[in-house]
Write an enzyme that holds these catalytic residues in place. Sequence first.
Site, mmCIF file in Angstrom:
data_model
loop_
_atom_site.group_PDB
_atom_site.id
_atom_site.type_symbol
_atom_site.label_atom_id
_atom_site.label_comp_id
_atom_site.label_asym_id
_atom_site.label_seq_id
_atom_site.Cartn_x
_atom_site.Cartn_y
_atom_site.Cartn_z
ATOM 1 N N ILE A 136 0.855 -1.193 0.000
ATOM 2 C CA ILE A 136 0.000 0.000 0.000
ATOM 3 C C ILE A 136 0.893 1.244 0.000
ATOM 4 C CG2 ILE A 136 -1.857 1.227 1.178
ATOM 5 C CD1 ILE A 136 -2.462 -1.375 2.684
ATOM 6 N N GLU A 190 6.026 -15.775 12.968
ATOM 7 C CA GLU A 190 7.318 -16.391 13.272
ATOM 8 C C GLU A 190 7.159 -17.417 14.389
ATOM 9 O OE1 GLU A 190 9.995 -15.705 11.552
ATOM 10 O OE2 GLU A 190 9.229 -13.976 10.439
ATOM 11 N N LYS A 205 5.661 0.755 13.135
ATOM 12 C CA LYS A 205 5.071 1.345 11.930
ATOM 13 C C LYS A 205 4.331 2.640 12.260
ATOM 14 C CE LYS A 205 4.736 -3.159 9.711
ATOM 15 N NZ LYS A 205 3.861 -4.312 9.374
#
EC number: 1.1.1.3
Length: 426
Positions: A136, A190, A205
């Site tokens: 995005i 993970e 982020k």
Amino acid sequence: MSSLNVGVLGFGTVGSGVVRILDEHKSKISQITGYDIKVTKVLVRDLTKTRRYEDVDVAVTDNANDVIGDPSISIIVEVMGTIDIAYDYVLKSLRAGKHVVTANKDLIALHGDHLITVARENNCDLFYEASVAGGIPILRTIVNGLASDHLKKVMGIVNGTTNFMLTKMTSEGLSYETALKQAQELGFAESDPTNDVDGIDAARKMVILTRLSFGMNVSLDDVSTTGIRQLTVDEIKLADQLGYTIKLLGIAEEHNGAVDVCVTPTLLPKTHPLSGVHNENNAVFVLGEAAGETMYYGPGAGELPTASSVVSDIITVAKNTKLGTNGNAFSSYVHETNKLADKDCLAKYFVRLKMTDETGTFLKMTQRFTEQKIGFSRILQLPESNEQATVVIITHETSRENLHLALETLKNESGIVVNSHYRVED
């Protein structure tokens, strides 16, 4: 046509995707930039490993200096996924006068401010579109497309692993443990999922999004972070009864020149655009004074979506090189960094309590909230065995400070246990 050579540090999923896109879309990219852009060297850990796209004419090395020190290479792409080693390589690249494109959100969140300074000092570009929400183009949208607007709030689903898990917990009733196992089996999580499920990845982020949206240089410590580890299927069902979906959101909002940033499980009305974002997809919802509400949706990870964002940054570097305008930061917007006080952070909240089902207990609970001037918009009471009841409250808008004060006083009341509380967005 002039050539522009690229060196790639890391040949995993994203690195191989960059090589593939530059090779397969070569003609279009050349027309857009005026350069023949190609990857000439790639840094790998193991020279003996079989890799995709080995038929592409690219030299492979396990020595970073072979890439960074190559005078024919103008652009370094860092897609290694580490922090300390990547930081060292990016610093060396910038100081060697090479432009850098990275997908490393951890690197930018923790060291972005210093790296931007070094890039400017060496007249180099430093871009990192792929560091947030994969495919995005949200960062460039904020920096360019919404540059004229005064943004008030940026919130989104910016971690695909937790969104996949919450989708499974909501739609299939899977437990947290089962949803996590499924995410790991599919490669979304993970073996150690801490960064995802505890909200750390999303918080990093949000540091980047906040810097670009509001010009404020917040740190990771400024982000109030709560993950999904304690979230239960019962709470998801209770939210559903009240007309809400629970998503792990990163939220940054500005009020009177100060900003608050958090990552938290959040109740959204089922009609909200973010409620319809499922599985591993990401979406960012932006509120601006001029544009109003806009949302940007797409894959938050993956080989080609993320590599596409990386190549878009490479194209921007090439255009700047052609125009002689290298050395500018991703965004030049800077605002004094002010953190919004808890007394000014206003929101509605979902509060889940377990109470003794006897006369007077409910009254004590309401009194504690009333003392902090907190009203209720919804109350759901579910009797249980052993003379216990689950009580769920949706509060009216209140400050974070007042909510925490009310919850602290409830901890001292006999017959009342506070199980959880989450933010509510309308």
